[in-house]
Enzyme design. Structure first.
Site, PDB file in Angstrom:
ATOM      1  N   ARG A 192       7.361  -4.818   8.122  1.00 38.86           N
ATOM      2  CA  ARG A 192       8.445  -3.799   7.967  1.00 38.86           C
ATOM      3  C   ARG A 192       8.286  -2.614   8.913  1.00 38.86           C
ATOM      4  O   ARG A 192       9.328  -1.594   9.165  1.00 38.86           O
ATOM      5  CB  ARG A 192       8.865  -3.320   6.693  1.00 38.86           C
ATOM      6  CG  ARG A 192       9.153  -4.261   5.787  1.00 38.86           C
ATOM      7  CD  ARG A 192       9.127  -3.985   4.291  1.00 38.86           C
ATOM      8  NE  ARG A 192       9.509  -4.884   3.411  1.00 38.86           N
ATOM      9  CZ  ARG A 192       9.349  -4.799   1.864  1.00 38.86           C
ATOM     10  NH1 ARG A 192       9.046  -3.689   1.541  1.00 38.86           N
ATOM     11  NH2 ARG A 192       9.168  -5.892   1.120  1.00 38.86           N
ATOM     12  N   LYS A 210       8.130 -19.225  -1.724  1.00 39.61           N
ATOM     13  CA  LYS A 210       8.331 -17.923  -2.342  1.00 39.61           C
ATOM     14  C   LYS A 210       9.727 -17.843  -2.954  1.00 39.61           C
ATOM     15  O   LYS A 210      10.613 -17.857  -2.206  1.00 39.61           O
ATOM     16  CB  LYS A 210       8.224 -16.753  -1.185  1.00 39.61           C
ATOM     17  CG  LYS A 210       8.476 -15.424  -1.446  1.00 39.61           C
ATOM     18  CD  LYS A 210       8.296 -14.471  -0.424  1.00 39.61           C
ATOM     19  CE  LYS A 210       8.714 -13.032  -0.683  1.00 39.61           C
ATOM     20  NZ  LYS A 210       8.700 -12.120   0.632  1.00 39.61           N
ATOM     21  N   GLU A 215      -0.780  -9.179   1.537  1.00 36.32           N
ATOM     22  CA  GLU A 215       0.236  -9.462   2.423  1.00 36.32           C
ATOM     23  C   GLU A 215       0.900  -8.294   3.030  1.00 36.32           C
ATOM     24  O   GLU A 215       1.470  -7.500   2.269  1.00 36.32           O
ATOM     25  CB  GLU A 215       1.086 -10.194   1.452  1.00 36.32           C
ATOM     26  CG  GLU A 215       2.480 -10.501   2.451  1.00 36.32           C
ATOM     27  CD  GLU A 215       3.926 -10.974   1.570  1.00 36.32           C
ATOM     28  OE1 GLU A 215       4.778 -10.677   1.761  1.00 36.32           O
ATOM     29  OE2 GLU A 215       3.420 -11.671   0.462  1.00 36.32           O
TER      30      GLU A 215
END
Length: 322
Positions: free
Chosen positions: A51, A135, A47
């Site tokens: 950012r 999640k 993943e």
């Protein structure tokens, strides 16, 4: 829901892997070596978080180099980032919180998404949108496994991918909870390791992480043949490692390991594991084959299975620890 089969297939694959490495890349040129290091360590999934400015190009390079790899985009905050990620080759989207705009957009476009949820309000929005896997983030800071189990109580069909504070010491406990499909984590691929290009160390830590997930543990040693004098030379060699040998109707076992049932005449190493289905997936990825005729099921779950290959004359049987 559009793309439902794609979502189911994706979650099935992620569940069998058990870990989704969360990767932060500041330099896209390190994307392929990082992906290769993960694959060499036994995890064909990543993943890549949005950012950094390198995220989109990193996903593209990973997906092009390894088409079979499950490359997803994390920390996705907008429709624009969804489009950028998917165009680059991302196969799934992960968000830190429940963003209705992003979730609705992914659902409408048939893009698999796992939204971040930390409380019942977010969970109910996810369920209302037709999702059954979320999640749980930030897992440890939000109360850890105890909190996760409390949240899971009212939502019997909901599944979780806890992320945040997961490491080699606690991942097995999380995965032991049957509503957890996999865990997200970054301890095996920290930014400092990536920046220093310590790819061999990433591979080693990834292998260690996979070992923690699988939890292989020798439980029984059975020797089905003896020489009539308390055991053969092979028996005594194993006895030196595992303890005093004892003859039973099933063969020769060792005093500090429990007796297991086995086919007469077969030498067998019985190995416990945390989850047989996940273990089978990882072993098959390593080139081993299972004897499906040996599989024993309970409530639709494989409880034990043998490998086709023998090792040093020993059959390997996998059994679930719980």
């Amino acid at each position: 829901m559009k793309g439902m089969k794609k979502m189911i297939d994706l979650l099935d694959e992620i569940s069998r892997i058990g870990i989704v490495p969360v990767v932060v890349l500041n330099d896209a040129q390190k994307a392929v070596p990082v992906a290769n290091a993960l694959r060499n360590g036994g995890i064909n999934c990543a993943e890549v978080t949005f950012r950094t400015a390198a995220a989109k190009e990193s996903i593209k390079l990973m997906a092009e180099a390894f088409p079979d790899m499950l490359v997803g985009a994390g920390t996705v905050l907008s429709e624009r980032q969804v489009d950028e990620a998917v165009l680059a080759g991302a196969k799934f989207i992960v968000t830190p919180g429940y963003n209705p705009t992003v979730v609705d957009y992914c659902i409408a476009e048939g893009i698999p998404i796992i939204p971040g949820c930390m409380d019942t309000n977010a969970i109910e929005m996810a369920l209302e949108a037709g999702l059954d896997t979320i999640k749980f983030f930030p897992a440890e800071a939000a109360g850890g496994l105890k909190m996760l189990k409390a949240l899971a109580g009212p939502y019997v069909n909901l599944k979780f991918m806890p992320t945040g504070g997961i490491n080699e010491k606690n991942i097995a406990a999380y995965l032991a909870f049957k509503k957890v499909v996999a865990c997200g984590g970054s301890w095996m691929i920290t930014p400092s390791l990536v920046d220093a290009e310590k790819y061999d160390e990433i591979t080693a830590m990834t292998k260690s992480a996979v070992a923690a997930v699988l939890g292989f543990e020798l439980q029984q040693v059975i020797i089905g043949q003896s020489d009539g004098d308390g055991g053969s030379f092979e028996t005594h060699k194993f006895g030196a490692i595992f303890g005093k040998a004892n003859e039973t109707a099933e063969g020769i076992t060792f005093e500090n390991l429990p007796v297991a049932s086995a086919k007469d005449g077969l030498n067998m190493l019985v190995t416990g594991c945390n989850d047989i289905s996940r273990s089978v997936y990882h072993l098959e990825k390593r080139g081993f084959h299972m004897d499906m005729d040996s599989a024993v099921y309970s409530d639709g779950r494989i409880m034990e299975i043998c490998l086709e290959e023998k090792f040093g004359g020993f059959l390997i049987k996998l059994v679930n620890k719980s």
